[in-house]
Motif scaffolding. Structure first.
Motif, PDB file in Angstrom:
ATOM      1  N   ASP A 149      39.503   3.583 -35.919  1.00  0.00           N
ATOM      2  CA  ASP A 149      40.804   2.981 -36.176  1.00  0.00           C
ATOM      3  C   ASP A 149      41.813   3.203 -35.054  1.00  0.00           C
ATOM      4  OD1 ASP A 149      40.161   1.862 -38.678  1.00  0.00           O
ATOM      5  OD2 ASP A 149      40.383   3.813 -39.639  1.00  0.00           O
ATOM      6  N   SER A 153      39.346   4.899 -28.605  1.00  0.00           N
ATOM      7  CA  SER A 153      38.916   5.768 -29.684  1.00  0.00           C
ATOM      8  C   SER A 153      39.435   7.190 -29.486  1.00  0.00           C
ATOM      9  CB  SER A 153      37.385   5.775 -29.749  1.00  0.00           C
ATOM     10  OG  SER A 153      36.929   6.637 -30.739  1.00  0.00           O
ATOM     11  N   LEU A 185      36.993  -3.912 -36.685  1.00  0.00           N
ATOM     12  CA  LEU A 185      38.135  -3.389 -35.948  1.00  0.00           C
ATOM     13  C   LEU A 185      39.346  -4.268 -36.235  1.00  0.00           C
ATOM     14  CD1 LEU A 185      36.581  -2.601 -32.424  1.00  0.00           C
ATOM     15  CD2 LEU A 185      37.053  -1.000 -34.285  1.00  0.00           C
TER      16      LEU A 185
END
Length: 219
Positions: A149, A153, A185
């Motif tokens: 998220d 990353s 994503l």
């Protein structure tokens, strides 16, 4: 929301119109910066369409602030009740739903600083003791559970994540969108290119187990 005004335009006019045109029954808003006097006047102005329940930090009225907005033509707003859990940060609303049932909605605006974020979830867990378990918890969490998220990353502070996970476990809640899209994503916050262009999914909708089958399109 980042406050009520934008270039002398009252954002609450837009909210009223969006809820009308898109037939939105319930909306949760963060960073309202809305005083109780302003809330009262807005409820008078838009009484035919929306009912606002808000919470502000009295020591810092130009920051924070959360609100639940009910469409008066789609919900039983007259019988809705409110409980402020953490001023300007957490607000729970209970309102009649279908077939005599009630729905409880918790809206949050968590601190950005990791240590304060951790304490926020711990305090919220304590404040919820003895209250009806929320059916929905949503808002700006200012944290991610998974490196998926964030782009690029990045793992968030483990103690902060653990505090949120503990609250989720106590409330038996799930990330409805991630349950439907385990590898997708999608981001809700994007920095400008000058700021570095980082992206993250820090705005979530958690639902109870019973609500999960009815939760769709929760991006």
């Amino acid at each position: 929301m980042r406050g009520r005004w934008s270039n002398r335009t009252d954002k609450w006019n837009n909210i009223n119109q969006i809820m009308r045109d898109k037939k939105i029954g319930i909306m949760a808003i963060q960073e309202t910066h809305l005083t109780k006097e302003e809330e009262s006047k807005l409820n008078e102005t838009f009484s035919r369409r929306i009912k606002i329940f808000s919470s502000i930090d009295p020591e810092n009225v130009n920051a924070k602030g959360v609100a639940i907005v009910l469409n008066t033509q789609m919900t039983n707003s007259k019988d809705a009740t409110l409980k402020e859990l953490i001023p300007g940060r957490a607000l729970i609303t209970h309102l009649p739903w279908t077939k005599g049932a009630q729905i409880s909605i918790l809206t949050v605006y968590a601190p950005n600083e990791p240590s304060k974020n951790q304490l926020f979830w711990e305090e919220l867990c304590t404040k919820l003791e003895g209250l009806p378990t929320p059916d929905i918890m949503l808002g700006n969490f200012n944290i991610v559970e998974d490196t998926l998220d964030r782009l690029p990353s990045k793992q968030d502070n483990e103690y902060t994540v653990e505090s949120l996970m503990h609250l989720k476990l106590c409330l038996d809640m799930r990330d409805s969108w991630r349950a439907e899209s385990p590898d997708s994503l999608e981001f809700t916050f994007t920095q400008s290119r000058a700021q570095g262009g980082r992206q993250s999914r820090i705005n979530w909708i958690y639902v109870s187990k019973g609500f999960l089958p009815f939760s769709k399109n929760g991006e």
